[in-house]
Design an enzyme around this catalytic site. Structure first.
Site, PDB file in Angstrom:
ATOM      1  N   ALA A 145       0.843  -1.202   0.000  1.00  0.00           N
ATOM      2  CA  ALA A 145       0.000   0.000   0.000  1.00  0.00           C
ATOM      3  C   ALA A 145       0.876   1.249   0.000  1.00  0.00           C
ATOM      4  CB  ALA A 145      -0.921  -0.007   1.216  1.00  0.00           C
ATOM      5  N   SER A 146       0.372   2.310  -0.608  1.00  0.00           N
ATOM      6  CA  SER A 146       1.161   3.529  -0.802  1.00  0.00           C
ATOM      7  C   SER A 146       1.605   4.159   0.515  1.00  0.00           C
ATOM      8  CB  SER A 146       0.354   4.536  -1.613  1.00  0.00           C
ATOM      9  OG  SER A 146      -0.856   4.863  -0.944  1.00  0.00           O
ATOM     10  N   ARG A 147       0.908   3.869   1.595  1.00  0.00           N
ATOM     11  CA  ARG A 147       1.305   4.459   2.886  1.00  0.00           C
ATOM     12  C   ARG A 147       2.503   3.746   3.499  1.00  0.00           C
ATOM     13  NH1 ARG A 147      -3.392   1.647   3.438  1.00  0.00           N
ATOM     14  NH2 ARG A 147      -3.471  -0.082   4.931  1.00  0.00           N
ATOM     15  N   TYR A 148       2.879   2.586   2.927  1.00  0.00           N
ATOM     16  CA  TYR A 148       3.984   1.816   3.488  1.00  0.00           C
ATOM     17  C   TYR A 148       5.293   1.977   2.711  1.00  0.00           C
ATOM     18  CZ  TYR A 148       0.279  -0.601   6.067  1.00  0.00           C
ATOM     19  OH  TYR A 148      -0.790  -0.895   6.866  1.00  0.00           O
ATOM     20  N   ILE A 149       5.224   2.351   1.468  1.00  0.00           N
ATOM     21  CA  ILE A 149       6.433   2.395   0.644  1.00  0.00           C
ATOM     22  C   ILE A 149       6.853   3.835   0.383  1.00  0.00           C
ATOM     23  CG2 ILE A 149       6.032   0.162  -0.438  1.00  0.00           C
ATOM     24  CD1 ILE A 149       4.858   1.564  -2.829  1.00  0.00           C
TER      25      ILE A 149
END
Length: 836
Positions: A114-118
């Site tokens: 997910a974009s919040r993790y990478i």
């Protein structure tokens, strides 16, 4: 929204007219704003906006992808999903964006986290090559609140490096990625006026590519991409890469599908992929690994065909171009951008030189004292300073402006030392040197651009070597590799053949791609496709799988003509026919009858006993007939007369020998294949029982048969020849542990077929250097470099006795990295290097 760059039909306020206008507006919008990249920077709008947003955010640290998406949404009005997908796609190309975290894997098809993790940030390459606000043309964003670039000033063939794919209304684009190093080198060659070639390179997946029909990436071209497949052992294959656009999951699914369809036979397929791709294929018992490798390429996604279609936006319109054109346009654009940067820098240097010179004169000539005098107005102060500069204006490069004087007056007036003047003089000298260099670069712009690309190669080329191996693939015929996946049955009396006649006589196992040839007692021949049930003709004498182009299989036939009663004999081949067409092998009478028929793989000519009718008037009622006395003719020939009297029976008496003799065999060192077509190195004449010796550079040998479906790695094979068990083999190999070259002479003592035997000392780094089957080979050894080269000759047969094939051998010379070895060849003979 209306696009002025596309012509519109005449306005019609009816529904039809509105649909025409709206559709063209929509089509032009999708082409220009979403699907097709611009030729100037090689980017689609969403990619350009992502890079611009990342540049705005850039502080050297990683940013959450979610934040990058949010920043980009100020410029891209199509939602976070399209931005996120485009961002991940760019990150996976490992060129413009440095990534942190799980960004997915194009080889396995795993999605990014997910974009919040990478996280991601612009690479050093992107910061150097993609951005320059001074040469960027700007436009308002969609909501009019911010400026965004029309195109980015990219100084590199970015479109060819990254590739592009998009589907618009009525057209599509597919540009394959190319190698970073080769693009830089091609740009340098183009700038030097030399020819260059460009071929795709898939950094993430590697694999192999055949670019024979690439056609410079234009419409109508095509490339074939193959996975690397290794034979781990006779029961196991390892797939070590995946073709571009194929995932390990998709590849395994295609293998299972081919197995279920009966195209290949495997026990199981296992994904062992970790840091490197590895798919293990366990074969079913009795299945040839060589044929299975070919079948995997033919029937699964181990080989894919890709049709490139280079379409880009030029002057706000889509154009179909070649990769050569793209490289040329990009390189010219890079040179133009470099020129603009130099011109801007020259202007800035001149301005700096102008002001520094003014400052020097201002203090050195004590013009600043005008500020201490009492003038009525500020304008008179400015005028007085301007007048004080009159004696020095000719030394300047431009006129002195009011702003220049105001800027000087803002400097704090203090005591001026000689050191201050010296420092200003040093600054002026440095500026003049820089100006001279920039002017030189502008006058030699092409050389400057070449130096720029060489700099890119030096800074960013390491680790970007070609990953996709360029090879020419051999054409694999489906019939040659399809396994027997169906059973054919026959009803001879009724004249039917097919897969559904399971209650009748079993005929043969074959592939559903095969054809079946059948001959009836009436003398009619027919070739049909494998199917459920097909009528051939009553009283079928012979039926089997048909091999098109087979010039060795010979048909021996004796028949009685129904019209005249005369009996004829003929020998013929069947090389090519029209499917489902009936061919009469007799003179054509409906009452004709076949007495005798044999099919002989090597043209065997037997002896038969002809028995005439007891009631006939012939003096001799029985006699022998020799097929070897007949020439092999075409199938339409009438044949030679056997007897004008009625024939009661024809009986086999004695087997004959092959009349076609031996067959020539060649080894195609390009593809590692045996063939009868004269391709590659001639191995000689082979009888059916003859075998082949193959020696590899890893120090193994293998005895094999003449089966044409075998695969040999041409990069590993050192010797291929007709096997003679009495012939002595001379081998020179590197003993890596002792750092010496050993020599041994031996005969092949093993009889096991298609198994590799190691005949050099086992050990890491041990390699076969030279091998010969000459009776008295002479080895030439050269050591050293340049003028220090020393050459020696060794008559090996007089130095070393024949020993067992497992023997270590004797020391020849010490190892030297500058050692070269070759056999002294007899006049007219070819060296191994020339053969392979």
């Amino acid at each position: 929204m209306k696009n002025k760059n596309f012509e519109h039909v005449q306005t019609d306020h009816g529904i039809n007219g509105q649909y025409k206008t709206w559709f063209l507006d929509y089509a032009s919008y999708v082409i220009l704003e979403r699907a097709v990249p611009a030729v100037e920077d090689g980017l689609k709008p969403v990619q350009r906006r992502i890079l611009h947003a990342m540049k705005e955010m850039d502080d050297g640290r990683f940013n959450k992808v979610a934040n990058i998406i949010g920043q980009t949404m100020q410029y891209h009005p199509h939602g976070d999903a399209s931005i996120g997908d485009a961002l991940v796609n760019m990150g996976q190309k490992d060129l413009l964006i440095e990534t942190q975290g799980n960004w997915g894997d194009v080889r396995t098809g795993d999605d990014a986290a997910a974009s919040r993790y990478i996280e991601g940030r612009l690479s050093k390459f992107a910061l150097e090559v993609v951005f320059n606000p001074k040469t960027t043309v700007w436009q308002l964003s969609y909501d009019g609140r911010k400026n965004e670039p029309v195109t980015l000033p990219v100084k590199f063939p970015l479109l060819l490096a990254q590739g592009a794919e998009g589907i618009a209304v009525g057209l599509s684009t597919k540009i394959l990625p190319h190698n970073f190093i080769e693009l830089c080198e091609a740009s340098i060659k183009y700038l030097k006026g030399r020819k260059f070639d460009l071929y795709p390179d898939f950094q993430a997946t590697g694999a192999m590519i055949d670019v024979t029909d690439y056609n410079n990436g234009q419409r109508g071209g095509r490339v074939k991409v193959r996975a690397h497949i290794e034979e781990f052992d006779k029961k196991t294959l390892l797939i070590k890469s995946v073709p571009y656009g194929v995932t390990t999951t998709g590849l395994m699914d295609s293998i299972v599908k081919a197995n279920d369809a009966g195209k290949i036979k495997i026990k199981k397929v296992t994904d062992n992929t970790a840091a490197e791709v590895e798919i293990q294929v366990d074969l079913a018992p009795g299945i040839s690994p060589d044929i299975t490798i070919d079948a995997l390429y033919k029937f699964t996604d181990c080989e894919v065909s890709i049709a490139p279609n280079a379409c880009v936006i030029i002057d706000q319109r889509p154009h179909f171009v070649s990769v050569y054109d793209l490289l040329k346009v990009s390189t010219d654009n890079t040179r133009d951008l470099l020129q603009k940067e130099l011109e801007i820098k020259l202007g800035e240097l001149n301005e700096k030189w102008h002001y520094t010179s003014l400052e020097k004169i201002f203090f050195e000539e004590k013009i600043y004292k005008e500020l201490e005098k009492k003038y009525e107005t500020w304008d008179k102060v400015i005028a007085a300073i301007d007048k004080a500069f009159d004696p020095f204006k000719k030394k300047l490069k431009r006129e002195i402006s009011r702003e220049d004087i105001l800027k000087l007056t803002e400097k704090p007036v203090r005591r001026i030392y000689r050191l201050d003047i010296d420092e200003l003089n040093a600054q002026i000298r440095d500026l003049e040197a820089q100006i001279k260099q920039v002017k030189y670069d502008l006058e030699h712009l092409t050389e400057y651009a070449i130096s720029y690309f060489e700099g890119l190669l030096k800074k960013y080329g390491k680790g970007r070597e070609r990953k996709t191996e360029i090879k020419v693939f051999e054409t694999i015929e489906a019939k040659h590799v399809a396994i027997a996946n169906t059973r054919i049955f026959i009803n001879r009396a009724e004249g039917f053949i097919g897969t559904s006649l399971k209650k009748d006589e079993f005929l043969v196992e074959c592939s559903d791609l095969d054809d079946i040839i059948a001959i009836t007692k009436r003398g009619v021949m027919k070739v049909v496709k494998v199917q459920d049930k097909v009528f051939i003709g009553k009283d079928i004498l012979y039926a089997n799988v048909f091999r098109k182009g087979d010039e060795r299989t010979t048909y021996n036939l004796i028949y009685t003509d129904g019209g005249s009663g005369t009996t004829f004999a003929k020998r013929f081949n069947v090389t090519g026919v029209t499917r489902d067409k009936e061919y009469d092998l007799t003179k054509g009478s409906d009452k004709s009858k076949v007495h005798y028929l044999t099919i002989n793989p090597n043209g065997e000519a037997e002896v038969v006993r002809i028995i005439l009718s007891p009631a006939c008037t012939a003096r001799i009622k029985e006699f022998d007939f020799y097929f070897e006395e007949l020439e092999i003719k075409n199938r339409g020939s009438i044949g030679n007369q056997v007897s004008k009297y009625p024939v009661r029976a024809v009986k086999f008496k004695e087997a004959g020998v092959a009349t076609l003799g031996s067959i020539k065999l060649w080894f195609d060192d390009k593809f590692g294949r045996l063939n009868h077509d004269g391709k590659g190195v001639e191995l000689g004449d082979f009888d059916a029982e003859d075998r082949i010796l193959v020696i590899n550079n890893d120090g193994t040998y293998e005895i094999t048969d003449q089966e044409l479906t075998q695969r040999f790695n041409p990069e590993e094979v050192m010797l291929v020849e007709k096997f003679d068990p009495e012939r002595v083999i001379t081998a020179i190999y590197l003993d890596n542990e002792k750092q010496q070259y050993n020599v041994k002479r031996f005969r092949i003592e093993t009889t096991t077929m298609k198994s590799k035997f190691l005949f050099i000392k086992e050990g890491k780094g041990n390699l076969l250097e030279a091998v010969s089957t000459e009776e008295e080979p002479v080895l030439i050894v050269q050591t050293g470099k340049g003028s220090q080269v020393r050459s020696s000759k060794f008559k090996i047969a007089k130095m070393v006795d024949v020993m067992g094939w497992k023997a270590v051998g004797a020391k020849l010379v010490d190892f030297n990295k500058n050692t070269m070895m070759e056999w002294e060849m007899k006049e007219g003979a070819k060296t191994q290097a020339e053969l392979f």
